[in-house]
Design a protein around this motif. Structure first.
Motif, PDB file in Angstrom:
ATOM      1  N   LYS A 181       0.824  -1.203   0.000  1.00 12.22           N
ATOM      2  CA  LYS A 181       0.000   0.000   0.000  1.00 12.22           C
ATOM      3  C   LYS A 181       0.865   1.264   0.000  1.00 12.22           C
ATOM      4  N   ASN A 182       0.217   2.403  -0.202  1.00 13.97           N
ATOM      5  CA  ASN A 182       0.944   3.680  -0.287  1.00 13.97           C
ATOM      6  C   ASN A 182       1.723   3.979   0.988  1.00 13.97           C
ATOM      7  N   THR A 253       2.364  10.719  -1.665  1.00 14.54           N
ATOM      8  CA  THR A 253       1.212  10.749  -2.565  1.00 14.54           C
ATOM      9  C   THR A 253       1.538  11.516  -3.840  1.00 14.54           C
ATOM     10  N   ASP A 254       2.192  12.648  -3.705  1.00 12.63           N
ATOM     11  CA  ASP A 254       2.550  13.451  -4.881  1.00 12.63           C
ATOM     12  C   ASP A 254       3.488  12.682  -5.809  1.00 12.63           C
ATOM     13  N   ALA A 255       4.425  11.949  -5.226  1.00 12.33           N
ATOM     14  CA  ALA A 255       5.369  11.168  -6.036  1.00 12.33           C
ATOM     15  C   ALA A 255       4.640  10.083  -6.823  1.00 12.33           C
ATOM     16  N   TRP A 260       1.859   8.185 -11.902  1.00 13.03           N
ATOM     17  CA  TRP A 260       0.561   7.786 -12.469  1.00 13.03           C
ATOM     18  C   TRP A 260       0.254   8.640 -13.705  1.00 13.03           C
ATOM     19  N   HIS A 261       0.402   9.932 -13.568  1.00  8.96           N
ATOM     20  CA  HIS A 261       0.105  10.829 -14.687  1.00  8.96           C
ATOM     21  C   HIS A 261       1.093  10.624 -15.833  1.00  8.96           C
ATOM     22  N   HIS A 287      -8.079  10.680  -6.640  1.00  8.42           N
ATOM     23  CA  HIS A 287      -7.430   9.415  -6.277  1.00  8.42           C
ATOM     24  C   HIS A 287      -6.049   9.677  -5.695  1.00  8.42           C
ATOM     25  N   ASN A 288      -5.351   8.622  -5.336  1.00  8.07           N
ATOM     26  CA  ASN A 288      -4.097   8.733  -4.587  1.00  8.07           C
ATOM     27  C   ASN A 288      -2.907   8.080  -5.289  1.00  8.07           C
ATOM     28  N   GLY A 289      -3.060   7.745  -6.569  1.00  2.00           N
ATOM     29  CA  GLY A 289      -1.950   7.119  -7.279  1.00  2.00           C
ATOM     30  C   GLY A 289      -1.602   5.748  -6.743  1.00  2.00           C
TER      31      GLY A 289
END
Length: 376
Positions: A181-182, A253-255, A260-261, A287-289
C-alpha cells in the motif's frame, strides 16, 4: 528487473522503532500508535481511528460492531480481495455479489437495490485503485433500507469523494497498511468510526474483549473481560514504521501521482488506437496514485503482454480472480444478477509497477516496452 512493488521507506523508520523500544512499551497503543490514530483522525475528519493488525481485522471488527450474524447477507463486489468477504463469512453471513462498473472496476451502484432482501444487513463498497465508488447513491440506498455501509478503503488512504476522505463516509471505514500500500507498517490496518456510540465497543473488541483501554486512561481502576473480542492491536514498533511515512504522506502521494500521470500521458497513443483501455477517474473523485492499471483486448493478449514485459525486466501483474468463481465463493456466496463485466473485465486488467521511489526513467522504459509489444 523493475519490481512491481517496493515497500515505502522514508529514512526515519529505524530511528522511530528504536524510540519505541527505548520507551519500553512495544506492545499496542504506545506513543506511535496514538500518533498514527490522531493523524488519521485529523486527516480524514473521522470521529475515531484505531490501528489494527490488518485491514482484514479492521473489517472483521466492523462486522462485529455491526452485529453481523449467521443468516445475514452482505452486498459487495466479487472483484475484490478475499478479506472483503471473509470478514462476514466468518460471522456466518452470506456474501451477495453484484456486478461492477467497467469504467472504475467498482461496485455498480445501480445493481445494489435489487439485491437487497429482508436478510440484508450491510453494503460493502470497495474503492478500487483508490478511486471512490458512487457513495452518494450507496449512502442513500443504505439509509432507505437501514443498512450499514462498511467501506473497504484498503487502497484509499489520501483519496477523496466530493471532498470527503475515503473511509470516512460510511458507518465504518477500513484501511490497509500492508507492504503493497501507499503507506505501510508491514502488516497492518485501521478502522475508522463515524459514530461515537461505537468507540467503546470497538476498543473492547480490539482489546480481547476487555476494557483495558479505559483502564489505561484511568477511567476504571482495574480491567476485566467485558464482551467477545480478539487481539486486533498492532505492536507499537509497527506503528513507529508507519509514522515515519505519515509524516511524509503528501510527498509520498505526490510522487505516486506524478508517476501515475506519466503513465497516463505516455499510454494515450495506445488508447487512441484502441489497443488499451486506461483508467477512468469520475468527476468528484480525487485518487491517490495507488496503482496504474490498463486493460488489454482479452486474457490471451494480457498473458502474452505480461510474459513479454517479464522477459524485458518489468514485473507487471494481473489482479483479483472474481470471488464468486472460487471454491469458497461457490460455498459461501451468491452472485445476484448478471455477471456482465466482473469476469470479463478482470481477465483483461493488468497492473504496471507503481511505488513511491519509482523513477521517471523507469516509467519511460516500461511504457516503451508496452509500445514495443504493440508494435508502436
Amino acid at each position: 528487473m523493475i519490481n512491481f512493488n517496493v515497500p515505502p521507506f522514508t529514512g526515519k523508520e529505524m530511528e522511530y522503532i528504536r524510540q519505541a523500544i527505548e520507551n519500553q512499551k512495544i506492545c499496542g497503543d504506545g506513543i506511535f500508535t496514538k500518533k498514527c490514530n490522531e493523524w488519521i483522525e485529523e486527516q480524514t475528519g473521522t470521529k475515531k481511528c484505531l490501528l489494527t493488525t490488518s485491514c482484514t481485522h479492521a473489517t472483521e471488527l466492523a462486522a462485529l460492531l455491526a452485529q453481523i450474524k449467521e443468516g445475514d447477507e452482505v452486498i459487495m463486489p466479487a472483484f475484490t480481495f478475499v478479506s472483503t468477504a471473509d470478514a462476514f463469512v466468518l460471522r456466518g453471513a452470506k456474501a451477495v455479489f453484484v456486478d461492477i462498473r467497467p469504467d472504475t472496476m467498482n461496485i455498480d451502484e445501480t445493481k445494489i437495490e435489487a439485491a437487497i432482501t429482508e436478510r440484508t444487513r450491510a453494503i460493502v463498497p470497495v474503492h478500487y485503485a483508490g478511486v471512490s465508488c458512487e457513495m452518494d447513491t450507496i449512502m442513500a440506498i443504505a439509509r432507505k433500507y437501514n443498512l450499514f455501509v462498511i467501506e473497504d478503503a484498503a487502497q484509499g488512504m489520501m483519496a477523496t469523494y466530493r471532498g470527503q476522505a475515503l473511509g470516512s463516509i460510511g458507518d465504518f471505514g477500513c484501511y490497509s497498511f500492508h507492504e503493497t500500500k501507499n503507506f505501510s507498517m508491514g502488516e497492518g490496518g485501521a478502522i475508522l468510526l463515524q459514530d461515537e456510540k461505537y468507540i467503546e465497543d470497538a476498543e473492547i473488541i480490539r482489546e480481547k474483549g476487555t476494557n483495558r483501554s479505559q483502564y489505561n486512561r484511568g477511567q476504571v481502576d482495574k480491567y476485566t473481560w467485558i464482551n467477545q473480542g480478539s487481539s486486533y492491536l498492532p505492536s507499537d514498533m509497527n506503528a513507529a514504521y508507519l509514522w515515519a511515512q505519515l509524516e511524509h504522506a503528501k510527498e509520498i502521494t505526490d510522487a505516486r501521482l506524478a508517476r501515475w500521470h506519466q503513465y497516463d500521458v505516455l499510454l494515450q497513443p495506445l488508447k487512441e488506437r484502441g489497443l488499451l483501455e486506461l483508467p477512468v477517474i469520475p468527476e468528484g473523485c480525487v485518487h491517490n496514485g495507488h496503482m496504474y492499471y490498463a486493460k488489454a483486448k482479452d486474457i490471451e493478449e494480457r498473458t502474452r503482454l505480461l510474459d513479454f514485459l517479464k522477459k524485458n525486466g518489468v514485473w507487471a501483474v494481473y489482479h483479483y480472480i472474481p470471488l464468486h468463481t472460487a471454491p469458497a465463493g461457490k460455498k459461501f456466496s451468491i452472485f445476484y444478477g448478471e455477471d456482465r463485466y466482473t469476469t470479463k473485465e478482470s481477465e483483461r486488467l493488468f497492473r504496471l509497477p507503481m511505488f513511491y521511489t519509482l523513477k521517471e526513467s523507469e516509467v519511460n522504459y516500461i511504457v516503451d516496452k508496452v509500445k514495443e509489444f504493440y508494435h508502436i
